[in-house]
Design an enzyme around this catalytic site. Structure first.
Site, PDB file in Angstrom:
ATOM      1  N   THR A 131       0.744  -1.096   0.421  1.00  0.00           N
ATOM      2  CA  THR A 131       0.176   0.518   0.007  1.00  0.00           C
ATOM      3  C   THR A 131       0.600   1.304  -0.051  1.00  0.00           C
ATOM      4  OG1 THR A 131      -1.119   1.469   1.371  1.00  0.00           O
ATOM      5  CG2 THR A 131      -0.162  -0.634   2.854  1.00  0.00           C
ATOM      6  N   ASP A 132       0.285   2.037  -0.363  1.00  0.00           N
ATOM      7  CA  ASP A 132       1.387   3.711  -0.116  1.00  0.00           C
ATOM      8  C   ASP A 132       1.321   4.120   1.234  1.00  0.00           C
ATOM      9  OD1 ASP A 132      -1.777   4.449  -0.326  1.00  0.00           O
ATOM     10  OD2 ASP A 132      -1.339   5.897  -1.659  1.00  0.00           O
ATOM     11  N   GLU A 133       0.493   3.437   1.782  1.00  0.00           N
ATOM     12  CA  GLU A 133       0.035   4.017   2.777  1.00  0.00           C
ATOM     13  C   GLU A 133       1.599   3.912   4.156  1.00  0.00           C
ATOM     14  OE1 GLU A 133      -3.520   3.281   5.488  1.00  0.00           O
ATOM     15  OE2 GLU A 133      -4.058   3.905   4.221  1.00  0.00           O
ATOM     16  N   TYR A 156      -1.576  -0.339  11.073  1.00  0.00           N
ATOM     17  CA  TYR A 156      -2.205  -0.968   9.845  1.00  0.00           C
ATOM     18  C   TYR A 156      -0.529  -0.675   8.677  1.00  0.00           C
ATOM     19  CZ  TYR A 156      -3.440  -1.533   5.140  1.00  0.00           C
ATOM     20  OH  TYR A 156      -3.379  -2.354   3.243  1.00  0.00           O
ATOM     21  N   LYS A 160       2.477  -2.892   7.607  1.00  0.00           N
ATOM     22  CA  LYS A 160       3.024  -3.014   5.840  1.00  0.00           C
ATOM     23  C   LYS A 160       4.000  -3.039   5.697  1.00  0.00           C
ATOM     24  CE  LYS A 160      -0.127  -4.354   3.141  1.00  0.00           C
ATOM     25  NZ  LYS A 160      -0.267  -5.871   2.550  1.00  0.00           N
TER      26      LYS A 160
HETATM   27  P1  NAD Z   1      -9.897  -7.097   1.838  1.00  0.00           P
HETATM   28  O1  NAD Z   1      -9.770  -6.679   3.621  1.00  0.00           O
HETATM   29  O2  NAD Z   1     -10.944  -6.804   1.578  1.00  0.00           O
HETATM   30  O3  NAD Z   1      -9.368  -8.761   2.200  1.00  0.00           O
HETATM   31  C1  NAD Z   1      -8.464  -9.224   3.097  1.00  0.00           C
HETATM   32  C2  NAD Z   1      -8.502 -11.131   2.448  1.00  0.00           C
HETATM   33  O4  NAD Z   1      -7.753 -11.592   3.448  1.00  0.00           O
HETATM   34  C3  NAD Z   1      -9.823 -11.239   2.563  1.00  0.00           C
HETATM   35  O5  NAD Z   1     -10.022 -12.433   1.903  1.00  0.00           O
HETATM   36  C4  NAD Z   1      -9.461 -12.418   4.037  1.00  0.00           C
HETATM   37  O6  NAD Z   1     -10.669 -13.100   4.970  1.00  0.00           O
HETATM   38  C5  NAD Z   1      -8.022 -12.042   3.999  1.00  0.00           C
HETATM   39  N1  NAD Z   1      -7.089 -12.930   5.609  1.00  0.00           N
HETATM   40  C6  NAD Z   1      -6.751 -12.383   5.908  1.00  0.00           C
HETATM   41  N2  NAD Z   1      -6.211 -13.099   7.193  1.00  0.00           N
HETATM   42  C7  NAD Z   1      -6.034 -13.943   6.701  1.00  0.00           C
HETATM   43  C8  NAD Z   1      -5.093 -14.673   7.188  1.00  0.00           C
HETATM   44  N3  NAD Z   1      -4.286 -14.792   8.322  1.00  0.00           N
HETATM   45  N4  NAD Z   1      -5.110 -16.067   6.622  1.00  0.00           N
HETATM   46  C9  NAD Z   1      -5.657 -16.025   5.283  1.00  0.00           C
HETATM   47  N5  NAD Z   1      -6.337 -15.447   4.703  1.00  0.00           N
HETATM   48  C10 NAD Z   1      -5.792 -13.774   5.217  1.00  0.00           C
HETATM   49  O7  NAD Z   1      -8.112  -6.140   1.661  1.00  0.00           O
HETATM   50  P2  NAD Z   1      -8.537  -5.639   0.326  1.00  0.00           P
HETATM   51  O8  NAD Z   1      -8.450  -4.032   0.430  1.00  0.00           O
HETATM   52  O9  NAD Z   1      -8.887  -6.938  -0.418  1.00  0.00           O
HETATM   53  O10 NAD Z   1      -6.525  -5.660   0.351  1.00  0.00           O
HETATM   54  C11 NAD Z   1      -6.088  -6.552  -0.212  1.00  0.00           C
HETATM   55  C12 NAD Z   1      -4.204  -6.251  -0.195  1.00  0.00           C
HETATM   56  O11 NAD Z   1      -4.416  -5.591  -0.670  1.00  0.00           O
HETATM   57  C13 NAD Z   1      -3.702  -6.178   1.410  1.00  0.00           C
HETATM   58  O12 NAD Z   1      -2.642  -6.727   1.547  1.00  0.00           O
HETATM   59  C14 NAD Z   1      -4.036  -4.371   1.437  1.00  0.00           C
HETATM   60  O13 NAD Z   1      -3.212  -4.086   2.516  1.00  0.00           O
HETATM   61  C15 NAD Z   1      -3.689  -4.236   0.162  1.00  0.00           C
HETATM   62  N6  NAD Z   1      -4.014  -3.053  -0.315  1.00  0.00           N
HETATM   63  C16 NAD Z   1      -5.550  -2.194  -0.805  1.00  0.00           C
HETATM   64  C17 NAD Z   1      -5.893  -1.220  -0.071  1.00  0.00           C
HETATM   65  C18 NAD Z   1      -7.267  -0.611  -0.729  1.00  0.00           C
HETATM   66  O14 NAD Z   1      -7.888   0.411  -0.867  1.00  0.00           O
HETATM   67  N7  NAD Z   1      -7.591  -1.669   0.282  1.00  0.00           N
HETATM   68  C19 NAD Z   1      -5.017  -0.240  -1.496  1.00  0.00           C
HETATM   69  C20 NAD Z   1      -3.574  -1.249  -1.444  1.00  0.00           C
HETATM   70  C21 NAD Z   1      -2.900  -1.823  -1.490  1.00  0.00           C
HETATM   71  O1  DAU Z   2      -3.928   3.955   0.792  1.00  0.00           O
HETATM   72  C1  DAU Z   2      -4.813   2.300   0.476  1.00  0.00           C
HETATM   73  C2  DAU Z   2      -4.803   1.944   1.714  1.00  0.00           C
HETATM   74  O2  DAU Z   2      -6.685   2.667   1.120  1.00  0.00           O
HETATM   75  C3  DAU Z   2      -4.920   0.768   1.844  1.00  0.00           C
HETATM   76  O3  DAU Z   2      -3.862   0.668   2.316  1.00  0.00           O
HETATM   77  C4  DAU Z   2      -6.152   0.300   3.151  1.00  0.00           C
HETATM   78  O4  DAU Z   2      -6.050  -1.212   2.783  1.00  0.00           O
HETATM   79  C5  DAU Z   2      -7.325   0.774   2.921  1.00  0.00           C
HETATM   80  O5  DAU Z   2      -8.635   0.539   3.500  1.00  0.00           O
HETATM   81  C6  DAU Z   2      -7.304   2.128   2.818  1.00  0.00           C
HETATM   82  O6  DAU Z   2      -7.102   3.040   3.937  1.00  0.00           O
HETATM   83  P1  DAU Z   2      -7.962   4.392   4.042  1.00  0.00           P
HETATM   84  O7  DAU Z   2      -7.712   4.426   5.509  1.00  0.00           O
HETATM   85  O8  DAU Z   2      -7.817   6.020   3.350  1.00  0.00           O
HETATM   86  O9  DAU Z   2      -9.549   3.916   3.489  1.00  0.00           O
HETATM   87  P2  DAU Z   2     -10.409   4.165   4.282  1.00  0.00           P
HETATM   88  O10 DAU Z   2     -12.190   3.566   3.104  1.00  0.00           O
HETATM   89  O11 DAU Z   2     -10.896   3.550   5.811  1.00  0.00           O
HETATM   90  O12 DAU Z   2     -10.865   5.785   4.545  1.00  0.00           O
HETATM   91  C7  DAU Z   2     -10.359   6.883   3.730  1.00  0.00           C
HETATM   92  C8  DAU Z   2     -10.811   8.428   4.333  1.00  0.00           C
HETATM   93  O13 DAU Z   2     -11.859   8.510   4.753  1.00  0.00           O
HETATM   94  C9  DAU Z   2      -9.894   8.237   5.199  1.00  0.00           C
HETATM   95  O14 DAU Z   2      -9.220   9.778   5.224  1.00  0.00           O
HETATM   96  C10 DAU Z   2     -10.414   8.336   6.196  1.00  0.00           C
HETATM   97  C11 DAU Z   2     -12.230   8.698   5.929  1.00  0.00           C
HETATM   98  N1  DAU Z   2     -13.170   7.944   6.778  1.00  0.00           N
HETATM   99  C12 DAU Z   2     -13.167   6.857   6.896  1.00  0.00           C
HETATM  100  C13 DAU Z   2     -14.726   5.706   7.340  1.00  0.00           C
HETATM  101  C14 DAU Z   2     -14.326   4.266   7.283  1.00  0.00           C
HETATM  102  C15 DAU Z   2     -14.606   8.159   7.109  1.00  0.00           C
HETATM  103  O15 DAU Z   2     -14.660  10.040   7.095  1.00  0.00           O
HETATM  104  N2  DAU Z   2     -15.050   8.028   7.868  1.00  0.00           N
HETATM  105  C16 DAU Z   2     -15.689   7.116   8.195  1.00  0.00           C
HETATM  106  O16 DAU Z   2     -16.168   6.205   8.275  1.00  0.00           O
END
Ligand code: NAD
Ligand code: DAU
Length: 350
Positions: A131-133, A156, A160
């Site tokens: 992730t970019d975080e 988190y 990562k």
């Molecule tokens: P998600 O939470 O939707 O899915 C995570 C999946 O991992 C689920 O299916 C869960 O059951 C599985 N999992 C969790 N713990 C596990 C374990 N111990 N063993 C096996 N499986 C397990 O997550 P996502 O948003 O699809 O993110 C997927 C990947 O991409 C993550 O590594 C996250 O850090 C990365 N990522 C997410 C975002 C985003 O915006 N969502 C952006 C950049 C990177």
């Molecule tokens: O940048 C990549 C990341 O983006 C991934 O690595 C993470 O897995 C993914 O969850 C996401 O993280 P964020 O914290 O940016 O996403 P989230 O949707 O939780 O929140 C987006 C923005 O919205 C953040 O600034 C917090 C704000 N927010 C979020 C929630 C859930 C609110 O204001 N209210 C809310 O209820």
């Protein structure tokens, strides 16, 4: 026939990656390994579950013995590792779970790959999705590049960042062929409604308050999930071992502007008078350690591997909103049971 392990394939991004690979590469056997936590849902993959080149294995990446035996049994040629605890708010409530899955789980996979690939790493690849975080928070100017120093702020992102370091260390120390990509915020279908976009779509639909953290001034860089899946495909096949690629869509929005846009689209879709949904906006206590701004410079990926995002954000957001409106049963299914408890704990005290 190559056998490719995709971890976390029942989650949001993983399910899009599994779907793309199963459909595009009939000569690969795709093994989806997932623990099926609250975020994992096999219904996300109902359209590919009967394909002959797809197999699901329920397992926990924290269970080192199980992971090693699966690697010995399947002799995977490649790994695309997405399984993770992924929600920042949950990492604030329970950091330890994030260390187990994100750090120890990743190290278990690296050890297993090392065990079965030792002496023969040709044509093998361990691709870690990050992730970019991990880069921390930007001020008004600048973007994250692949050489930006790591500066994670939430449990988190710290977990990562740690897993990214382990992946690179196994490449440098043991010669394991690894790759890392760091992507910005994804949006699209099948995202669990704890994350901003699906949570707010659902709340608007049912006339529930929209809990905006702080002043809503934080900025995120949004990418359509299917564009992320395409980037993963390109990097898996053409990326250089040992390299890192940033993935993002040059698409920055303050949270409040994005929320206003969602309200406007949903007013139209739900036949409400203009401005009705925006009345649900409620400013609540800010997230602890809330990063101000993320912005990804993906020029390396674009120049070296030719990937470009395919969708304009407004078009992608409308498609996404329509998908959630049309798939009410999916939403009702994932918001039953424990979700209500999570929602109350997370938002009642704000
Ligand atoms: P998600 O939470 O939707 O899915 C995570 C999946 O991992 C689920 O299916 C869960 O059951 C599985 N999992 C969790 N713990 C596990 C374990 N111990 N063993 C096996 N499986 C397990 O997550 P996502 O948003 O699809 O993110 C997927 C990947 O991409 C993550 O590594 C996250 O850090 C990365 N990522 C997410 C975002 C985003 O915006 N969502 C952006 C950049 C990177
Ligand atoms: O940048 C990549 C990341 O983006 C991934 O690595 C993470 O897995 C993914 O969850 C996401 O993280 P964020 O914290 O940016 O996403 P989230 O949707 O939780 O929140 C987006 C923005 O919205 C953040 O600034 C917090 C704000 N927010 C979020 C929630 C859930 C609110 O204001 N209210 C809310 O209820």
């Amino acid at each position: 026939m190559k056998t490719i392990l995709i971890t976390g394939g029942a989650g949001f991004i993983g399910s899009h990656v599994v779907r793309l690979f199963v459909n595009k590469y009939p000569n690969y056997k795709i093994v989806n390994l997932d623990k099926l936590t609250y975020a994992g849902n096999l219904a996300n993959l109902s359209d590919v579950e009967d394909k002959p080149n797809y197999e699901f294995v329920k397992a926990d990446i924290v269970d080192s013995g199980k992971i090693l035996s699966l690697f010995r049994e399947y002799r995977f040629d490649g790994v695309i590792h997405l399984a993770a605890e992924s929600h920042v708010d949950r990492s604030i409530a329970n950091p330890t779970e994030f260390v187990f899955t994100n750090v120890i789980g990743t190290v278990n996979l690296l050890n297993a790959a090392l065990d079965v690939w030792k002496g023969n790493t040709e044509e093998k690849l361990f691709y870690h999705i990050s992730t970019d975080e991990v880069y921390g928070s930007l001020g008004k100017e600048g973007m994250f590049t692949e050489s930006t120093k790591y500066d994670p702020h939430s449990p988190y992102s710290a977990s990562k960042a740690s897993s990214d370091h382990f992946v690179r260390a196994y490449c440098d120390t043991f010669g394991l062929p690894t790759l890392v990509s760091n992507c910005s915020n994804n949006y699209g279908s099948f995202q669990f409604p704890e994350k901003l976009i699906p949570l707010f779509i659902n709340n608007i639909r049912y006339n529930k308050a929209l809990p905006v953290y702080g002043k809503g001034e934080n900025i995120r860089d949004w990418l359509w999930v299917e564009d992320h899946a395409r980037a993963i495909d390109v990097i898996f096949h053409q990326g250089k071992v040992g390299e890192t690629y940033n993935i993002g869509g040059h698409n920055e929005w303050t949270n409040i502007d994005l929320i206003q846009l969602m309200c406007k689209i949903l007013d139209r879709r739900l036949g409400r008078k203009e401005g009705a949904s925006a009345e649900l906006i409620t400013y609540v206590k800010d997230r602890a350690g809330h990063d101000l701004r993320y912005a990804i410079d993906s020029s390396k990926l674009q120049k070296e591997l030719g990937w470009v995002p395919s969708l304009q954000f407004e078009e992608g957001l409308e498609k996404t909103i329509d998908w959630y409106l049309e798939n009410e049963s999916w939403m009702l299914n994932v918001t039953s049971g424990d979700y209500q408890l999570y929602y109350e704990e997370q938002y009642q005290k704000r």
